[in-house]
Design an enzyme around this catalytic site. Structure first.
Site, PDB file in Angstrom:
ATOM      1  N   PRO A   2       0.830  -1.216   0.000  1.00  0.00           N
ATOM      2  CA  PRO A   2       0.000   0.000   0.000  1.00  0.00           C
ATOM      3  C   PRO A   2       0.859   1.258   0.000  1.00  0.00           C
ATOM      4  O   PRO A   2       1.856   1.329   0.693  1.00  0.00           O
ATOM      5  CB  PRO A   2      -0.798  -0.115   1.310  1.00  0.00           C
ATOM      6  CG  PRO A   2      -0.199  -1.204   2.101  1.00  0.00           C
ATOM      7  CD  PRO A   2       0.695  -2.011   1.211  1.00  0.00           C
ATOM      8  N   GLU A   3       0.488   2.217  -0.817  1.00  0.00           N
ATOM      9  CA  GLU A   3       1.186   3.499  -0.816  1.00  0.00           C
ATOM     10  C   GLU A   3       0.342   4.509  -0.029  1.00  0.00           C
ATOM     11  O   GLU A   3      -0.721   4.185   0.478  1.00  0.00           O
ATOM     12  CB  GLU A   3       1.435   3.968  -2.253  1.00  0.00           C
ATOM     13  CG  GLU A   3       2.407   3.041  -2.978  1.00  0.00           C
ATOM     14  CD  GLU A   3       3.468   3.763  -3.787  1.00  0.00           C
ATOM     15  OE1 GLU A   3       3.760   4.939  -3.503  1.00  0.00           O
ATOM     16  OE2 GLU A   3       4.005   3.140  -4.714  1.00  0.00           O
ATOM     17  N   HIS A  94      -5.419 -15.642   8.108  1.00  0.00           N
ATOM     18  CA  HIS A  94      -4.389 -14.606   8.133  1.00  0.00           C
ATOM     19  C   HIS A  94      -4.649 -13.516   9.168  1.00  0.00           C
ATOM     20  O   HIS A  94      -3.925 -12.533   9.224  1.00  0.00           O
ATOM     21  CB  HIS A  94      -4.231 -13.979   6.755  1.00  0.00           C
ATOM     22  CG  HIS A  94      -3.898 -14.990   5.686  1.00  0.00           C
ATOM     23  ND1 HIS A  94      -2.827 -15.845   5.810  1.00  0.00           N
ATOM     24  CD2 HIS A  94      -4.505 -15.281   4.515  1.00  0.00           C
ATOM     25  CE1 HIS A  94      -2.791 -16.629   4.735  1.00  0.00           C
ATOM     26  NE2 HIS A  94      -3.799 -16.311   3.935  1.00  0.00           N
ATOM     27  N   ARG A 114       1.579 -11.957   4.728  1.00  0.00           N
ATOM     28  CA  ARG A 114       3.035 -12.115   4.688  1.00  0.00           C
ATOM     29  C   ARG A 114       3.721 -11.691   5.982  1.00  0.00           C
ATOM     30  O   ARG A 114       4.929 -11.819   6.099  1.00  0.00           O
ATOM     31  CB  ARG A 114       3.585 -11.342   3.481  1.00  0.00           C
ATOM     32  CG  ARG A 114       2.995 -11.890   2.179  1.00  0.00           C
ATOM     33  CD  ARG A 114       3.455 -11.132   0.966  1.00  0.00           C
ATOM     34  NE  ARG A 114       4.878 -11.313   0.726  1.00  0.00           N
ATOM     35  CZ  ARG A 114       5.544 -10.697  -0.246  1.00  0.00           C
ATOM     36  NH1 ARG A 114       4.906  -9.875  -1.046  1.00  0.00           N
ATOM     37  NH2 ARG A 114       6.822 -10.914  -0.409  1.00  0.00           N
ATOM     38  N   ARG A 156      20.933  17.925  -1.588  1.00  0.00           N
ATOM     39  CA  ARG A 156      21.301  16.516  -1.750  1.00  0.00           C
ATOM     40  C   ARG A 156      22.043  16.290  -3.068  1.00  0.00           C
ATOM     41  O   ARG A 156      21.518  16.622  -4.124  1.00  0.00           O
ATOM     42  CB  ARG A 156      20.024  15.640  -1.771  1.00  0.00           C
ATOM     43  CG  ARG A 156      19.279  15.604  -0.472  1.00  0.00           C
ATOM     44  CD  ARG A 156      20.053  14.851   0.581  1.00  0.00           C
ATOM     45  NE  ARG A 156      19.463  15.026   1.895  1.00  0.00           N
ATOM     46  CZ  ARG A 156      18.717  14.108   2.499  1.00  0.00           C
ATOM     47  NH1 ARG A 156      18.460  12.975   1.913  1.00  0.00           N
ATOM     48  NH2 ARG A 156      18.216  14.343   3.695  1.00  0.00           N
TER      49      ARG A 156
END
Ligand SMILES: [Zn+2]
Length: 283
Positions: A2-3, A94, A114, A156
């Site tokens: 998920p973002e 799960h 997972r 950076r």
């Protein structure tokens, strides 16, 4: 994985279905789900039992639910979901942690195939849990300071995409949204962050915000069914991606075939015309 927009969708689902309710029981069905809670699963359960979720907050991909001065912190990892549904619905294999509430309403289930995700109780973490204090604000937070970000970015000496993925600089921008924002701004991922013009940085921040806002709009429809998937799919990935995952397909702006390059063990997708590669690796 998920973002940020998906995690924000989860947060707003929790706000709607869980906040304000008093926890009756916490069952840890798999200790790995609370491995980062150092005092262990029994402590995790006992410290949440009888308390009330007072809010649902987010920074980047971390969620936290304040309980008094403390907070329950959640990271969904690769496959974590927070499901809200009837207490008598069968438990999927799960389900790792299950919360019931004293109002007898729908329970909350942390499901994670997972088991890369985790929950923990962050002491005095209601405002901002200490374990995520090093993570920079994300562009949807009011704490996000575009001027500070632009200044840090331009200091950076690294490629712009690497900088976007650096959570100490800006959080919540994963591989997919980085590629999409760079395409919208016409920037190649290897452009030096320190070589960007101020207007390019401004346009990039604007593009990230636009993309997140569009993804949130697309994700707003997942709370209708009886067994609510608070992790709701946004649908954004299927409909609106311009370059990500579209190798060889025409660029929506100029028609040139989208190019895929290996990048940090993953991929970067660009339009070779709209996002020219910098010469000698830098501009
Ligand atoms: Zn193009």
């Amino acid at each position: 994985m998920p973002e940020l927009p998906e995690v924000e969708t989860v947060r707003s689902g929790l706000e709607r279905f869980v906040v304000g309710r008093r926890i009756e029981s916490v069952e840890v069905l798999h200790p790995r789900a609370v491995r980062r809670h150092e005092p262990g699963p029994a402590d995790f359960s006992s410290r949440l039992r009888g308390r009330r979720f007072d809010g649902a907050r987010r920074r980047g991909k971390y969620l936290w639910l304040p309980v008094g001065e403390d907070a329950m912190l959640a990271h969904l990892g690769m496959s974590g979901q927070l499901l809200v549904g009837p207490q008598d619905a069968p438990l999927s294999p799960h389900v790792r942690v299950r919360f019931t509430f004293d109002d007898g309403g729908p329970d909350l289930r942390f499901t994670d195939q997972r088991t890369f995700g985790h929950l923990l109780l962050a002491e005095s973490g209601a405002l901002l849990p200490a374990v995520i204090a090093h993570i920079a604000p994300d562009p949807l937070e009011s704490a996000f300071d575009a001027t500070w970000f632009a200044g840090r970015l331009r200091s950076r000496r690294t490629g712009i995409k690497r900088a976007l993925l650096d959570q100490s600089l800006i959080s919540g921008v994963g591989n997919i949204y980085a590629d999409e924002a760079l395409w919208r701004t016409g920037l190649h991922y290897a452009r030096g962050a320190d070589r960007l013009r101020p207007r390019e940085v401004t346009a990039l921040i604007e593009a990230i915000r636009e993309i997140f806002a569009e993804a949130l709009l697309a994700g707003g429809t997942s709370f209708d069914s009886l067994y609510v998937n608070v992790n709701g799919e946004s649908g954004y990935f299927d409909r609106s991606l311009s370059v990500y995952g579209r190798e060889g397909e025409p660029c929506p702006r100029c028609g040139a075939p989208v190019r895929r390059d290996p990048f940090m063990n993953r991929s970067s997708y660009t339009c070779p015309v709209c996002q020219p590669r910098p010469r000698n690796g830098r501009w």
